[in-house]
Motif scaffolding. Structure first.
Motif, PDB file in Angstrom:
ATOM      1  N   LEU A   1      44.118  -3.695  63.731  1.00 14.34           N
ATOM      2  CA  LEU A   1      44.277  -3.179  64.892  1.00 14.34           C
ATOM      3  C   LEU A   1      45.567  -3.599  65.620  1.00 14.34           C
ATOM      4  O   LEU A   1      46.065  -4.901  65.232  1.00 14.34           O
ATOM      5  CB  LEU A   1      43.206  -3.775  65.987  1.00 14.34           C
ATOM      6  N   ALA A   2      46.216  -2.886  66.443  1.00 14.55           N
ATOM      7  CA  ALA A   2      47.192  -3.682  67.072  1.00 14.55           C
ATOM      8  C   ALA A   2      46.875  -4.488  68.153  1.00 14.55           C
ATOM      9  O   ALA A   2      45.893  -4.064  68.682  1.00 14.55           O
ATOM     10  CB  ALA A   2      48.063  -2.348  67.642  1.00 14.55           C
ATOM     11  N   PRO A   3      47.619  -5.392  68.727  1.00 14.41           N
ATOM     12  CA  PRO A   3      47.097  -6.216  69.809  1.00 14.41           C
ATOM     13  C   PRO A   3      46.814  -5.426  71.059  1.00 14.41           C
ATOM     14  O   PRO A   3      45.874  -5.869  71.717  1.00 14.41           O
ATOM     15  CB  PRO A   3      48.418  -6.907  70.022  1.00 14.41           C
ATOM     16  N   GLY A   4      47.658  -4.423  71.412  1.00 17.22           N
ATOM     17  CA  GLY A   4      47.325  -3.563  72.492  1.00 17.22           C
ATOM     18  C   GLY A   4      45.928  -2.884  72.375  1.00 17.22           C
ATOM     19  O   GLY A   4      45.671  -2.553  73.675  1.00 17.22           O
ATOM     20  N   GLU A   5      45.442  -2.703  71.416  1.00 16.68           N
ATOM     21  CA  GLU A   5      44.011  -2.132  71.324  1.00 16.68           C
ATOM     22  C   GLU A   5      43.026  -2.765  72.302  1.00 16.68           C
ATOM     23  O   GLU A   5      41.902  -2.561  72.273  1.00 16.68           O
ATOM     24  CB  GLU A   5      43.785  -1.985  69.882  1.00 16.68           C
ATOM     25  N   VAL A   6      43.319  -4.358  72.395  1.00 15.33           N
ATOM     26  CA  VAL A   6      42.567  -5.063  72.871  1.00 15.33           C
ATOM     27  C   VAL A   6      42.575  -4.777  74.447  1.00 15.33           C
ATOM     28  O   VAL A   6      43.599  -5.408  74.829  1.00 15.33           O
ATOM     29  CB  VAL A   6      42.447  -6.485  72.720  1.00 15.33           C
ATOM     30  N   THR A   7      41.941  -3.824  74.856  1.00 13.93           N
ATOM     31  CA  THR A   7      42.081  -3.603  76.587  1.00 13.93           C
ATOM     32  C   THR A   7      41.734  -4.739  77.419  1.00 13.93           C
ATOM     33  O   THR A   7      42.374  -4.651  78.649  1.00 13.93           O
ATOM     34  CB  THR A   7      41.531  -2.322  76.664  1.00 13.93           C
TER      35      THR A   7
END
Length: 446
Positions: free
Chosen positions: A255-261
């Protein structure tokens, strides 16, 4: 002006709230106080074991707990961005195993568990006073006086420390807690939102290179959140910020860091196991994490804690109601400290991959056969003995648990004997006939 009550419960986690409920339904004047301004946030202990589900049914919160949660998903192991295989966290139970309608743990985030318990306490007329940080506690032959950083002192006949592993009450009493570090590697725990990640799996990412430990993302039933758990090498200064959480997700998963909203709550800890030297000091009792601290492996901490409350509640009610001698309260430590010690050993063994999450973690087989409250008078006892938990079975069309509901003792006559069942669902006395039952009832205040 000093506030007066029969029982002061310090701490509004699952232990303190469950005890407050049990006392309230017995008509005992009790006050729950909490250091924080609100109930503690975070998913924390999310697993409710089958025996605790039975306790929750008796306390009147089972329907809400069932509605708020769900079963645990199967683990999915990821390697290099690909699904590499399934992993089942819990050994399956056989149908009807140990006589319970519950066979697997039920997942409810701890913050939601606490909300349900608090609502039930309020329904019974109980309350929680927030912002009460205990600074001193004194006791004398007649009672206990607690002093707080803000708010009036509280005078009670008894007090219960349910204020966690760093218990201010336990420290004030000078009761030592001894144990060991289960694992030197610290853990990050966080509640996060990752809308693009499937919720049908408990996602497990094994340890990677350069000393990075495992990372797991468990979908929290009844919410849109995942509970993130990540292991770090000993000595790591864990970054608890939202950016720190996103960074470790990006480094250890596909997962990309930005996928943790959203990062909704974070904490860190080093797994340890510890047991208080005593569970009673005069008129003050230790319960839950104030008395025993577990590794989270196996999901035993919260469950052992709630059952501490379930054991202590009926005994306090009997003594305060004048139905039993004060010595009954000594059996709380006698019964619960050995159970806590066994559960600590199990939790530690599971953490170190020396034991499985099986029948022992469900806690249905725990008993009090060796307790001084237990009398088995039959010369040839059957499978069900004095000290055992009464199974959740149907006899002649009647569900035994329906007859056991409520705060009282229950007399059961079954093919293999006569059983006087304690308010917490364990057989206190067993005999082939009722001979000797009256003397037992007089002794224990039944």
């Amino acid at each position: 002006m000093t506030v007066h009550t029969d029982v002061l419960v310090v701490g509004a986690g699952p232990t303190g709230l469950a005890l407050g409920i049990d006392l309230a339904r017995r008509g005992v004047a009790a006050l729950v106080v909490e250091r924080g301004e609100t109930l503690a946030p975070g998913s924390r202990g999310k697993g409710i074991q089958p025996r605790t589900m039975e306790v929750y049914e008796d306390l009147g919160v089972l329907d809400a707990i069932l509605a708020a949660g769900g079963p645990y998903p199967v683990g999915m192991i990821w390697q290099d961005g690909r699904q590499a295989g399934e992993h089942r966290m819990f050994d399956p139970a056989e149908d009807g195993e140990e006589g319970s309608r519950f066979t697997e743990p039920w997942m409810v985030p701890q913050w939601r568990n606490q909300e349900i318990l608090r609502a039930r306490l309020a329904e019974l007329g109980g309350e929680v006073l927030f912002g009460r940080e205990l600074v001193r506690i004194e006791q004398d032959p007649e009672g206990v006086t607690a002093y707080f950083a803000t708010g009036a002192p509280v005078r009670a006949r008894y007090a219960v420390a349910a204020d966690g592993g760093r218990s201010a009450v336990r420290r004030a009493l000078g009761v030592a807690m001894r144990g060991e570090t289960v694992d030197p590697d610290p853990l990050l725990v966080a509640d996060v939102r990752i809308p693009g990640l499937g919720r049908e799996w408990w996602h497990v990412f094994p340890p990677g290179g350069e000393g990075a430990g495992f990372l797991a993302l468990c979908p929290l039933a009844g919410t849109e959140d995942f509970q993130l758990v990540a292991q770090f090498p000993d000595g790591t200064d864990i970054d608890l910020s939202a950016d720190g959480v996103r960074k470790v997700v990006g480094e250890r998963t596909h997962l990309a860091p930005g996928e943790v909203t959203e990062v909704r709550w974070t904490s860190d800890f080093r797994p340890r196991a510890a047991l208080a030297d005593r569970f009673r000091a005069g008129r003050v009792f230790l319960a839950g994490d104030a008395a025993h601290v577990h590794s989270p492996a196996g999901g035993q901490g919260l469950n052992t804690s709630v059952q501490d409350a379930y054991n202590l509640g009926w005994k306090l009610g009997a003594v305060l109601g004048g139905r039993a001698a004060e010595s009954l309260l000594d059996t709380y430590e006698e019964e619960r400290r050995p159970v806590a010690a066994r559960m600590l050993g199990l939790s530690t063994a599971i953490h170190r991959d020396e034991a499985r999450r099986g029948a022992g973690t469900r806690q249905l087989g725990l008993h009090y056969r060796e307790s001084s409250l237990t009398e088995e008078t039959r010369t040839a006892p059957g499978a069900l003995r004095a000290g055992d938990r009464i199974p959740d079975v149907t006899v002649d069309g009647v569900r035994l648990f329906d007859r056991l509901q409520g705060p009282d003792w229950t007399l059961l006559t079954l093919p293999d004997g006569v059983f006087l069942v304690r308010p917490d669902g364990y057989a206190g006395w067993a005999g082939a006939t009722t001979d000797g039952l009256a003397a037992y009832r007089a002794r224990v205040g039944a």
